[in-house]
Design an enzyme around this catalytic site. Structure first.
Site, PDB file in Angstrom:
ATOM      1  N   HIS A   1      -0.886   5.145   2.877  1.00  0.00           N
ATOM      2  CA  HIS A   1      -0.372   3.761   3.920  1.00  0.00           C
ATOM      3  C   HIS A   1       0.932   4.078   4.640  1.00  0.00           C
ATOM      4  CE1 HIS A   1      -0.877   0.078   5.703  1.00  0.00           C
ATOM      5  NE2 HIS A   1       0.118  -0.337   5.240  1.00  0.00           N
TER       6      HIS A   1
ATOM      7  N   SER B   1       1.554  -1.060   9.537  1.00  0.00           N
ATOM      8  CA  SER B   1       0.848  -2.136   8.655  1.00  0.00           C
ATOM      9  C   SER B   1       0.864  -3.418   9.510  1.00  0.00           C
ATOM     10  CB  SER B   1       1.572  -1.952   7.298  1.00  0.00           C
ATOM     11  OG  SER B   1       0.689  -2.599   6.242  1.00  0.00           O
TER      12      SER B   1
ATOM     13  N   ASP C   1      -5.427   6.094   3.302  1.00  0.00           N
ATOM     14  CA  ASP C   1      -4.952   4.783   3.232  1.00  0.00           C
ATOM     15  C   ASP C   1      -5.978   4.051   2.586  1.00  0.00           C
ATOM     16  OD1 ASP C   1      -3.692   2.179   3.518  1.00  0.00           O
ATOM     17  OD2 ASP C   1      -3.419   2.438   5.728  1.00  0.00           O
TER      18      ASP C   1
END
Length: 774
Positions: free
Chosen positions: A750, A627, A718
């Site tokens: 995610h 991320s 995601d």
């Protein structure tokens, strides 16, 4: 004829060659040993029927790689406390598997257990009421009443009333009817749910959801069920624009109305991603609870006690209020607030704790007066409480004095246990102050504490805190190690961990003159994991680990995946760059507006720090992040192209200018790019100037300099960083001749945390790094 002589050479799986297959097999065996270690999810304690001692019940989970799910178990223990220096846990011989169970919630007295089983299709939701020796009741709630019960840890709220006859809970509102068509066209007023081969259902109007992990979830709503009859009553009068959660029963008062208190999040003007995003405004509301008349087998409402509306906003003067909890005597209500997140736009920040007095006569008025218990800490002195970083409580966190609560909170790079006196505001760290371990609170046993402590190189262990001295400011606990069958591992894993060590390093800020606040100029931290001894005076290869957010933190707790990477011969530098939680609000708010520069500089400073200390070699460094950690990973290989021999990025943010139009949190792009001004600049229609700045802040702006071999791990479902963002960057690297490997997990979101996906991710990362880190 011997068929074996004509057999074609063995075909290797895509992405493997003969040189890496052996490494793949070796690492996979070790990773499986780490993956099989169990975890404690929740714990409860109950008074013993004999009146002597107590009983603990632990909810445990373990990865089931074959089924690609997590097994859930219940394991019980009888607690015998003989003194403040000796406690015995007598464990049940075997755990009990809870197959198909979504959540369990004991009643306040501990005499009943609610078991909820959510369906995986259009079947009813099952509620079971268990007593000590049997299932007493089972109710099937059809989809026409409500969908699945929320067990997500955020909207989730399941609460027994005081006499244990009713349960309030949050579930998905029934789906609206959809248009029905036949060969004659649209069928008017078709209420039938029966399947008709001569007709078909249309889609109807699309509705927003709350983004990442909430795909297909439209509207969490409030319900009450009678555990004697199974009758379900939806709570009416709540505006459609409110998504509800975290419901609790208010104290009951003889002759007055009883209320439910819940959290409401407004969807006006639209729903933005809420997972990990505490910057969504929310408030506490009170609504009259229905009364169940057993003789009539029906719910009824008394006249509305709230003037002007049947729902009362209790916290109008504050932008965020969540996780309501009543004191044991019902005289006040405490709650957490993320007002610093809401007001600044940062997705997470320093929280605060507040309380409101609850009227003894049950007559509510609005707005309630809000008292601060723990305010937002801007910048603390060295070694002092850095602020509250806690997003939930135990359902019963109270000591016997009725005013002191125990909770877990992040403090620097560790999680600690705090005692908080809600009346005086006194905050004290009660986990051992000389420990760099992280501590996680699981239950109270009277005035004693059941917690789990661990470190990056130490398996989790149960700790029992015995209350030694009970005084206003000098309350202390004696921490005892509890032998437990829960965290067992192989001898090989135990031996490998015993050969590792860790420390928490203070890293001075490189350019203090550019810091605008005192908090942003203070040293940040990094957790360093290494071998107990150097081999021939040579340092192990180094993996730089970077957390996401950016406003989260890597903690000094046990991580199976990171322990695996350390055990195959790497040192780990786990950096909590400025902007991480746990270090005060000024340090956290120094990052928005400076992503891709300040955070990158902090990571490079941390790397140089351990090289200068002789802890790492500059010639064998890899970098790994997910991320925002992937954002930093891809920035680093572009801004410092000669620094890293290999990289791994899990769902990384690579191009803000394309992400802003596809993510569930476009406001994040504005706030982290522009700083606090980004909250007001946010628009669904970015200008050319916005897009240009987004691009300049993104890793893709440095792609021409990248030469580091990089592996990408992508969750195809995601919604936070859609896969197109990552694929664009990876394809651009390939176009430039950089070695790239891509693993796509078609059913992952995610976090890429489904057991098989998590396993394959870290196995491939380990093999990739072995290939390049010599």
């Amino acid at each position: 004829m011997d068929a074996s002589k004509d057999a074609s050479p063995k075909e290797l799986p895509l992405g493997l060659d003969a040189s890496t297959e052996e490494e793949y097999a070796s690492q996979s065996k070790l990773l499986q040993e780490f993956t099989s270690i169990s975890s404690i999810d929740k714990a409860w304690t109950f008074k013993s029927n004999s009146g002597m001692g107590s009983q603990a019940m632990f909810s445990i989970s373990q990865a089931n790689l074959l089924a690609n799910k997590r097994r859930k178990f219940i394991l019980s223990a009888i607690i015998s406390k003989e003194s403040s220096s000796f406690v015995n846990f007598q464990w049940a011989q075997f755990p009990i598997e809870m197959g198909g169970v979504s959540t369990i919630v004991p009643s306040p007295s501990g005499s009943k257990l609610l078991v909820v089983r959510n369906p995986e299709n259009e079947s009813p939701t099952r509620f079971e009421i268990w007593s000590q020796g049997q299932v007493e009741k089972e109710f099937h709630i059809p989809q026409s009443v409500h969908g699945s019960v929320y067990t997500d840890g955020w909207f989730e709220g399941i609460s027994w009333n005081s006499d244990e006859t009713l349960v309030a809970y949050v579930a998905e509102e029934p789906s609206p009817s959809k248009p029905v068509f036949s060969d004659l066209g649209y069928k008017k007023c078709s209420a039938s749910t029966d399947k008709d081969s001569g007709s078909w259902k249309g889609q109807g109007e699309w509705e927003e959801d709350w983004g990442e992990t909430y795909a297909g979830k439209r509207q969490p709503a409030l319900f009450v069920i009678s555990i004697s009859s199974g009758d379900v009553q939806p709570i009416k009068g709540i505006a459609k624009s409110l998504s509800v959660g975290q419901v609790v029963w208010a104290p009951s008062t003889e002759g007055s109305n009883q209320y439910l208190v819940f959290v409401g999040w407004s969807s006006d003007p639209r729903k933005l991603g809420i997972k990990y995003c505490y910057n969504r405004p929310c408030a506490l509301y009170a609504v009259q609870a229905p009364v169940y008349k057993s003789e009539a087998n029906a719910f009824e409402f008394k006249g509305s006690p709230i003037k002007g509306s049947c729902v009362l906003n209790l916290t109008q003067s504050i932008s965020s209020a969540f996780y309501p909890l009543f004191s044991p005597d019902g005289s006040f209500l405490v709650f957490l607030s993320a007002k610093s997140s809401v007001d600044s736009g940062a997705h997470s920040a320093t929280n605060s704790l507040h309380k409101i007095d609850w009227p003894v006569n049950g007559q509510l008025s609005a707005p309630a007066k809000i008292f601060d218990v723990i305010p937002v800490v801007q910048c603390s002195e060295d070694g002092c409480f850095p602020g509250l970083y806690c997003s939930e409580f135990l359902r019963n966190p109270w000591l016997s004095d009725g005013s002191t609560m125990i909770l877990s909170s992040v403090w620097g790079s560790s999680q600690v246990l705090l005692s908080v006196n809600v009346l005086s505001g006194d905050v004290k760290c009660i986990s051992p102050t000389d420990s760099k371990f992280s501590w996680n609170l699981h239950a109270l046993d009277g005035d004693n504490i059941i917690a789990v402590s661990s470190s990056p190189v130490d398996l989790p262990g149960i700790r029992y805190g015995c209350l030694v001295e009970k005084a206003t400011r000098n309350t202390t606990w004696n921490w005892l190690d509890i032998l437990s069958p829960i965290f067992r591992c192989s001898e090989k894993v135990r031996s490998l961990l015993s050969s590792r060590q860790f420390d928490i390093l203070k890293i001075p800020v490189k350019d203090v003159s550019s810091c605008l606040t005192k908090g942003s100029s203070k040293p940040f931290e990094a957790i360093f994991v290494s071998s107990n001894s150097k081999k021939n005076g040579v340092c192990d290869p180094l993996i730089v680990m970077l957390h996401g957010g950016p406003h989260s933190a890597s903690l000094s707790s046990f991580s199976k995946s990171l322990a695996f990477l350390s055990s195959i011969g790497y040192s780990l530098l786990i950096v909590n760059y400025r902007g991480s939680i746990g270090f005060g609000e000024e340090a956290l708010q120094s990052l928005p507006g400076k992503i891709g520069s300040q955070d990158v500089s902090d990571v490079l400073t941390a790397i140089d720090h351990v090289i200068d200390m002789g802890l790492a070699s500059p010639s064998s460094i890899a970098v790994l992040g997910g991320s925002h950690g992937g954002f930093l990973t891809t920035h680093l290989i572009g801004q410092a192209p000669d620094k890293f021999v290999a990289a791994a990025a899990r769902n990384p943010v690579c191009n803000l200018s394309s992400m802003v139009g596809t993510t569930d949190i476009p406001d994040w792009c504005y706030v982290e790019t522009y700083g606090i001004d980004g909250k007001n600049k946010f628009t669904e229609a970015p200008s050319a100037e916005d897009l240009g700045l987004f691009h300049s802040k993104s890793p893709i702006s440095h792609i021409g300099k990248v030469k580091t071999p990089t592996i990408f791990l992508i969750g195809a479902q995601d919604l936070r960083v859609p896969m197109s963002n990552v694929l664009q960057y990876a394809r651009a690297l390939k176009e430039r001749g950089v070695e790239v490997k891509i693993l796509m997990f078609p059913n992952d979101v995610h976090g890429i945390d489904r057991p098989q996906s998590d396993f394959e991710s870290f196995l491939n990362i380990g093999v990739w790094f072995k290939k390049y880190c010599k």
